[in-house]
Structures are given as C-alpha cells and as structure tokens.
Write an enzyme that holds these catalytic residues in place. Structure first.
Site, PDB file in Angstrom:
ATOM      1  N   ASP A  52      24.701  19.499 -23.065  1.00 40.10           N
ATOM      2  CA  ASP A  52      25.914  19.686 -22.543  1.00 40.10           C
ATOM      3  C   ASP A  52      26.531  21.103 -22.524  1.00 40.10           C
ATOM      4  O   ASP A  52      27.316  21.579 -21.706  1.00 40.10           O
ATOM      5  CB  ASP A  52      26.744  18.847 -23.256  1.00 40.10           C
ATOM      6  N   LYS A 138       3.454  -1.440  -4.917  1.00 35.05           N
ATOM      7  CA  LYS A 138       4.064  -1.312  -3.752  1.00 35.05           C
ATOM      8  C   LYS A 138       5.601  -1.225  -4.174  1.00 35.05           C
ATOM      9  O   LYS A 138       6.047  -2.453  -4.317  1.00 35.05           O
ATOM     10  CB  LYS A 138       3.797  -2.354  -2.737  1.00 35.05           C
ATOM     11  N   GLU A 201       9.307   6.621  -2.781  1.00 30.45           N
ATOM     12  CA  GLU A 201      10.248   5.551  -2.755  1.00 30.45           C
ATOM     13  C   GLU A 201      11.427   5.828  -3.641  1.00 30.45           C
ATOM     14  O   GLU A 201      11.057   6.004  -4.857  1.00 30.45           O
ATOM     15  CB  GLU A 201       9.647   3.957  -3.052  1.00 30.45           C
ATOM     16  N   LYS A 316      -5.731   2.240  -1.570  1.00 31.13           N
ATOM     17  CA  LYS A 316      -6.014   3.299  -0.738  1.00 31.13           C
ATOM     18  C   LYS A 316      -7.402   3.719  -1.019  1.00 31.13           C
ATOM     19  O   LYS A 316      -8.072   3.903  -2.277  1.00 31.13           O
ATOM     20  CB  LYS A 316      -5.033   4.420  -1.057  1.00 31.13           C
TER      21      LYS A 316
HETATM   22  S1  IVH Z   1       1.838   4.308   1.143  1.00 34.43           S
HETATM   23  C1  IVH Z   1      -0.082   5.567   5.070  1.00 34.43           C
HETATM   24  N1  IVH Z   1       2.111   3.738  -1.018  1.00 34.43           N
HETATM   25  O1  IVH Z   1       5.571   0.527   1.975  1.00 34.43           O
HETATM   26  C2  IVH Z   1       0.496   4.909   3.832  1.00 34.43           C
HETATM   27  N2  IVH Z   1       3.414   3.082   0.571  1.00 34.43           N
HETATM   28  O2  IVH Z   1       4.503  -0.818   4.272  1.00 34.43           O
HETATM   29  C3  IVH Z   1       2.016   5.148   3.862  1.00 34.43           C
HETATM   30  N3  IVH Z   1       5.366   1.729   0.069  1.00 34.43           N
HETATM   31  O3  IVH Z   1       7.003   2.559   4.436  1.00 34.43           O
HETATM   32  C4  IVH Z   1       2.507   4.563   2.688  1.00 34.43           C
HETATM   33  N4  IVH Z   1       4.987   1.689  -2.360  1.00 34.43           N
HETATM   34  O4  IVH Z   1       7.787   2.506   1.911  1.00 34.43           O
HETATM   35  C5  IVH Z   1       2.516   3.709   0.037  1.00 34.43           C
HETATM   36  N5  IVH Z   1       2.590   3.128  -3.165  1.00 34.43           N
HETATM   37  C6  IVH Z   1       2.808   3.014  -2.005  1.00 34.43           C
HETATM   38  C7  IVH Z   1       4.109   2.267  -1.588  1.00 34.43           C
HETATM   39  C8  IVH Z   1       4.158   2.471  -0.114  1.00 34.43           C
HETATM   40  C9  IVH Z   1       5.831   1.369  -1.267  1.00 34.43           C
HETATM   41  C10 IVH Z   1       6.072   1.316   1.086  1.00 34.43           C
HETATM   42  C11 IVH Z   1       6.655   2.517   2.099  1.00 34.43           C
HETATM   43  C12 IVH Z   1       6.100   2.314   3.642  1.00 34.43           C
HETATM   44  C13 IVH Z   1       5.931   0.730   3.305  1.00 34.43           C
HETATM   45  C14 IVH Z   1       4.726   0.431   4.220  1.00 34.43           C
END
Ligand code: IVH
Length: 732
Positions: A52, A138, A201, A316
């Site tokens: 602060d 996700k 996100e 992925k």
């Molecule tokens: S990768 C090409 N990783 O899911 C890949 N997306 O259904 C693009 N999302 O619009 C996204 N968690 O908002 C990725 N760990 C994650 C994610 C994620 C949430 C959301 C994202 C995207 C949507 C697609």
C-alpha cells in the site's frame, strides 16, 4: 528481484526529473512483481502495508506529474475508462472452436483416428508410433486474446464469432492476474517474444460470483444466472471501474499471432508462459492416452472443489508439427478435442409444486418432479426459488422443464420447454395460508418472498431452525437429522436451541427407535459443540440474510459482545449494547439490508434471550484471533492466499502454504473439525495425497492415502502427534 526493464533506459518525459522517473519505473516494476506474487502465485513476499505504501507513493508521483500517466501503471488496475460502446476487434488469427466428445467412446475414437493418421503420415505402425498429448481443464468462462508487444500489455479482445470480437483492453487491465509488464514478472532467463498473443479464458470464481449476486440482491438488481454470464457481463462492461470490482481471473491455454518465438509443443509453450508470469492452470497432464484418461477421471472428481466452473477437459496433440499434419476442419482443429463431463442438466415433468417453509418462514416453491438422473444422481425435487421466478419462467404444473444441478447445491428448474405443452398444464399460486400451521401468509412490499409470520409457533419453521442450527456448517451436531428433529419437537423435548443442551438420557430413550447407545452418542455429539467458532455460531442462529459467508465476515469484525452485548462473563445481564446498522455498514460486504437485519435481530428480546440461554447452558463461541500481518514473514514462512477465497482471514497464519490431507477415523474430533482447525491457521486441506502434501494425518484404518504418502516420503502424523503439533501451532 530487480530486472532489466525495457523502458529503464528511456529518457524521462518532459518536466520530470531523472530521479522521479527512475523511482516511478522502479515502483511500477515492484508493484507489478508483487501483484504477480499475490494473485498468480498466491505467495506474497511483502506485507499489505508495504504494498500500500508503494502504491500510494506511485499515485502521488503520477498525480504530481501528469506526464507520467501510463495506462499500464499498476495504479490503473482500478479501472477508470468509461466507454460509449465496445468497439469491434478483428483477430489476426481466427479464434477457433472445438469439437466435443460427449462419451468415452467418442474420445477413444478420436485417439485412434489421430494415432492412425499420424502414424500413416510418418510411415509407422500406429501401435509403435510415439505420440504425446496434453490435457487441461476446459474452463467455462469467456475466451479472450491478450496482446503483448515487447512484453508490454497493449490490447485485449473477446472471441466474438472467432473472426471479429470486441476490444476490452481497459477491462482486461483490471483483471488482477493479467500481467501488465512481463519484464516485472518473467524469470531472469526467460526470453520475451516481440509479439505475443496469449489466448485463454476469463472466469469468475464461485466466491466472487456469490459476492456480486449478493450485492445485486441487496440493490434489487437481477442476479446473474451463472458464473459464466457473470464473467461475460463483467468483462463486457462499459465502465471498467465496475469490472475492477468483480474479481475476474484469467487462465491461458493457447496462442494466436506470435513473433520472435515458435513453440515446438503445447507443453513447451505453456511452460514458457509460466516463466513469463502468465497464469496457467495448475492442472495439466502430458502423456499417452492412458494418462489422459486418468487425468480426466481425477479432474472429474475434483471438479466441484476447484472454486470455479469447468465443463470438461481439452485434449491436445502436443507436438506442433503433428498438429500441422492433422490440420483443421472449417472452424475447429483436428488436433484437439473437448471431452465434456456428463451434463449436470436433464429434462423431466413437473408433477406438482409444494410450498416449503424455511427456517425464517419463507415459502419456497419446490417442484415435485418425475424422478430423473442428473449427473449420476436421481433427482425428484428442484427449487423454483420464489413466485417471481415462477412467473418469469412461466412454469406450470404438467410442464416439461430443464433442471440443472451445480456442484452440491439443490437442483433448480431453469427453463420450460413450451413446445411440449398439451394445454392441460395448470398455473400454480402461492398458498394464502401456511401449508403447515395455517397462518395467513404475508409478503413485504418490495420483497419477492412470501412468508409465514408465525415465527414462534409454526412447527415447520421450528423444525427448519433446529436443523439449521445443527447443520454441519453451523453447530455441526452429528446425528441430529430430519427425523430426530421432528421427534424432539413433537415430544416437546426441545422448544429452544438451549433445550438441546439440557437433554438427558431419560428424555431421549422415550423416543422411538433411539437406543441407549444412540442416545449417549447424541448427548456426546451435542456436548462436543459447546465451543463453536463465532462465525458458525452466528450462522447457526438463523439471522435473516446472514448466510455462512456473511456470518464469517461479521465474526472477523465483531465479538458477540459488540453485536449483542453478551459475552461469557456477562450473559446474565439483561442490558445489552446491541450494535446499530450504522456500525455494521462500514464493513466491506455488509450492505444496508444485512446491517438492518442484524440490528433488528439483536434488538428482539426473544432473540437476545435465545443467545443468553445458549451462553447459560455453557455454549462459548470462540472468537477468531485478529491480527494484521504487519511485517514480512520470515523466509519459508510466506503467507499464502487463496485466489478463490472470499474472506481474508486476519488471524496469524503459521501454517500458510502448508497442505494437509486427513485420512482414516479420528477419535478426538471429526475430520472436518480437524480440517477447520488447520485452515484457521492458514493451511490448505486437500482430499488427495500428492508430492505437494506437507502433512498426512492418519487416523485409525488409514488405507491407500497412507500408503501413497509413505511411498512419496511425506510427513505422516498420528492423531496424537497431530494434536500436540496443533497446540504448538495455535500458540504461535
Ligand atoms: S483450446 C484451437 N483450451 O472452449 C483450440 N479452449 O469450445 C482452441 N476453452 O472458445 C481452444 N478451456 O473458450 C482451449 N483449455 C482450453 C479451453 C478452451 C476452455 C474454450 C474456449 C473455446 C471453446 C471451444
């Protein structure tokens, strides 16, 4: 900690001395760094007061020299910019969506397709092809892209339709864990890319969601339906000062346009973000199909304890080279898939609607459903909240509706499928008289709830109050459930909370189906609750508008003596110094509605007598110790803060940063109580053993967790050792 800054060698702006300029840069760098320690690592190394002081010094300098204005200064995180409307933002690289796997078989099919295709492209046999995946949560929030030029945050945009989103730079700047200058947060050897577009996100953690909805309710504003819409509403605000108050957080998971850095794997990219100080999830797995499946199972179990919403796991292909081989469909990549956890939503028929009387007399309409499976649980009741909610959704008996379960809370009706109406549906009306005691129902002007005003005599209210008092999160009287509460009330054994503590074995054995042993167990359980933490005690009293969280906030600021004029020494006095709403209002999170309700409650002679009676029978609420941390904690004794916690405890935190796991049966207390006692000292309590566990407390019949802890070489405490240590920690 001091690092080369990209602007350190720039000359000062006009009219600013070299000394002031250097001080400004140094303060900004330090504040950015400490912000990162606090919000991203949850591991601050300076006390609030020091932070602060630096913050104020920087504010002063910037005020004195307008030429020092910089939108990325840490002083600007509070927001300030008010936009007329959000402007469009075109993404350099489109933001894609993901294909979903709704069942294990779909995930398996994707695994096998990916493996076969890649093996073929490399001229290998699928089963021998070396293939690695990464998997991460996700997040159920709002996708955004953050842009950094030479390490400086320059802009942010929402995903929108994937090609064009909305620019939300000023708002994203107020998100506390979004770094504004990577030079202040990156590790020494990290290389900062020339251009970095981080995708991720924005989420609103549950505690922050509940806080904003509480405020909305108090202000008579429509609450948000769920954390996702609250996150979207908060980020897409025109007034960034509002965004700043919401407590949004960011997690990164991908990239868009990059310059000066080419990732070879997703894993390497995420690690790079970590070295730059950009927040990423602590949950991630890197490995083959089997490892990914195990991770999905593990996270599914943890899902309701994360403190924020996730709706699945994104898997992925790890190597970028492999990703390129697999390529894209029109809007989604072939190299990634979203595994969705079973929906916590289902549709079913409303067979009837009952009005249930709560502990404050509020009549809550509850839909009686044709039983249906939701997320693995059979559901036959769902809340309809209040009459306004029924009117808004236009719910009728005979309707087919969507119901939703979120975490451990009561399922709710979320939507009517009007297409399924036959015309025979009937509207429901709030009963004019209490369905239990028959008293005429009332409704306060301007409030949504109908209630039964027979506070003292309505058996339903007494029953609900007794259960509320005994509940786990309140006084935690083990074994006092629905049936026993009914029996105690019917036999007239309990009329007030204090009566519970006057029960004896002879009273109890008259009750049907209560043997000697159970009677003794209940008496012991009641006796064991005589020293509740003040917050839980206040919650147990059933003060209107004082839920578990507000009760904790009150307990952190006031003593029972402040609130009602009572403490252990003076419970016999008739006089009290009841607190006024005015004294409550300055406390953060206490709005006028709550303040008034607390004032009224303690001004009521009956409520005062109830508290006095509890003190008389020997209940002694334990007040939290209050002490601000005023100095830098010693090395290794850093104060950890939980990003997702709503209240900052102000007690000493000798166990800050330590993680406990409790397993087996404890003799001297329940596992919940043991957990509460270490949490009160700053520790985290986890349900599973990992290398991050500091102490495993093993009671009787400890099983696999103990084995795992031994394998990992962790500190294992017996219950007795734990009690001894706990006493030492509490004495700090
Ligand atoms: S990768 C090409 N990783 O899911 C890949 N997306 O259904 C693009 N999302 O619009 C996204 N968690 O908002 C990725 N760990 C994650 C994610 C994620 C949430 C959301 C994202 C995207 C949507 C697609």
């Amino acid at each position: 900690m001091s690092r080369e800054s990209s602007v350190a060698h720039q000359p000062p702006p006009e009219g600013v001395s070299a000394e002031h300029w250097q001080r400004t840069l140094s303060l900004r760098e330090q504040l950015n760094y400490h912000n990162y320690r606090y919000y991203t690592l949850g591991d601050p190394v300076i006390a609030d007061a020091e932070y602060d002081a630096m913050f104020r010094e920087l504010q002063e300098l910037e005020k004195r020299h307008p030429a020092l204005q910089d939108p990325n200064s840490p002083t600007q995180r509070v927001g300030g910019q008010v936009a007329e409307k959000l402007t469009k933002f075109r993404h350099d690289v489109p933001m894609l969506s993901l294909n979903n796997a709704l069942e294990d078989a779909e995930l398996d099919a994707w695994f096998s397709r990916v493996r076969t295709e890649l093996a073929k492209a490399h001229g290998k046999e699928p089963q021998h092809f070396e293939l690695t995946f990464t998997a991460e949560p996700k997040y159920d929030g709002l996708a955004v892209a953050l842009h950094y030029e030479n390490g400086r945050f320059v802009s942010a945009a929402t995903r929108g339709d994937g090609t064009t989103g909305e620019e939300v730079t000023a708002n994203a700047r107020t998100v506390q864990n979004v770094p504004l200058d990577l030079h202040a947060t990156a590790t020494k050897d990290a290389k900062i890319p020339v251009w970095l577009e981080v995708r991720g996100e924005i989420l609103l953690p549950h505690a922050a969601f509940e806080k904003v909805n509480r405020q909305h309710l108090e202000q008579g504003v429509q609450p948000f339906a769920n954390p996702r819409s609250a996150a979207a509403g908060s980020l897409r605000q025109l007034d960034s000062r509002i965004t700043a108050t919401r407590g949004l957080v960011f997690f990164a998971y991908g990239w868009g346009k990059l310059e000066g850095y080419t990732p070879s794997t997703h894993q390497a990219y995420m690690d790079m973000l970590d070295t730059l100080g950009i927040p990423i999830s602590e949950y991630r797995v890197h490995g083959n199909e089997e490892k990914v499946r195990a991770f999905i199972g593990m996270l599914g179990e943890k899902r309701n304890q994360l403190g924020y919403d996730i709706d699945g796991v994104v898997v992925k292909v790890d190597r970028v080279e492999h990703q390129e081989t697999l390529g894209m469909r029109s809007r989604s990549p072939r190299w990634a898939i979203a595994y969705k956890y079973p929906a916590q939503e289902a549709t079913t028929l409303i067979e009837g609607i009952d009005a249930q009387v709560g502990r404050l007399g509020t009549l809550t309409p509850v839909a009686k459903l044709k039983p249906v499976q939701v997320g693995g649980v059979t559901v036959s009741n769902a809340t309809l909240h209040n009459m306004d909610y029924i009117d808004e959704l236009d719910v009728r008996i005979g309707d087919t509706v969507f119901i939703k379960r979120a975490g451990d809370v009561i399922p709710k009706v979320t939507r009517v499928i009007t297409d399924k109406r036959s015309g025979n549906e009937t509207r429901w009306q709030m009963p004019s008289h209490c369905p239990v005691c028959g008293t005429a129902v009332k409704k306060e002007e301007g409030r949504v709830a109908y209630y039964c005003p027979n506070r003292k005599g309505c058996p339903a209210q007494l029953h609900a109050r007794l259960l509320g008092f005994a509940a786990k999160r309140a006084m935690n009287i083990d074994g006092l459930g629905e049936k026993l509460a009914t029996a105690l009330l019917e036999k007239g054994l309990v009329k007030t909370f204090g009566d519970l503590y006057r029960l004896n074995k002879d009273d109890l054995v008259q009750l049907e189906r209560l043997g000697e042993k159970s009677a003794q167990n209940l008496l012991d359980a009641i006796e064991a609750t005589k020293q509740p933490p003040l917050g839980r005690f206040l919650f147990a009293l059933g003060i209107p508008l004082v839920g578990e969280h507000v009760a904790t906030v009150l307990a952190n600021h006031f003593s029972l003596k402040d609130l009602a004029g009572f403490d252990a020494a003076s419970y016999d006095s008739e006089e009290g110094l009841s607190i006024t709403a005015e004294q409550l209002l300055p406390v953060e999170e206490i709005g006028p509605g709550i303040a008034e309700s607390v004032e009224q409650f303690f001004a009521d002679p009956d409520a005062r007598e109830m508290v006095r009676d509890l003190l008389r029978v020997g209940v002694r609420p334990v007040e939290p110790q209050r002490r601000k941390v005023a100095e830098v904690p010693a090395e290794g004794g850093v104060k950890k803060r939980d990003l997702f916690a709503a209240v900052e405890p102000e007690a000493p935190q000798p166990l800050a940063g330590k993680t406990f796991v409790f397993t087996g049966t404890l003799e001297s207390c329940t596992r919940d109580e043991a957990a509460d006692s270490v949490k009160a000292l700053g520790a985290k309590v986890s349900g599973s053993v990992s290398k991050n566990t500091d102490y495993l407390v093993a009671g009787e019949k400890a099983g696999s967790k103990l084995k795992k802890a031994e394998q990992l070489g962790l500190a294992v405490l017996t219950e007795k050792e734990f009690q001894t240590k706990l006493a030492e920690w509490q004495a700090v």
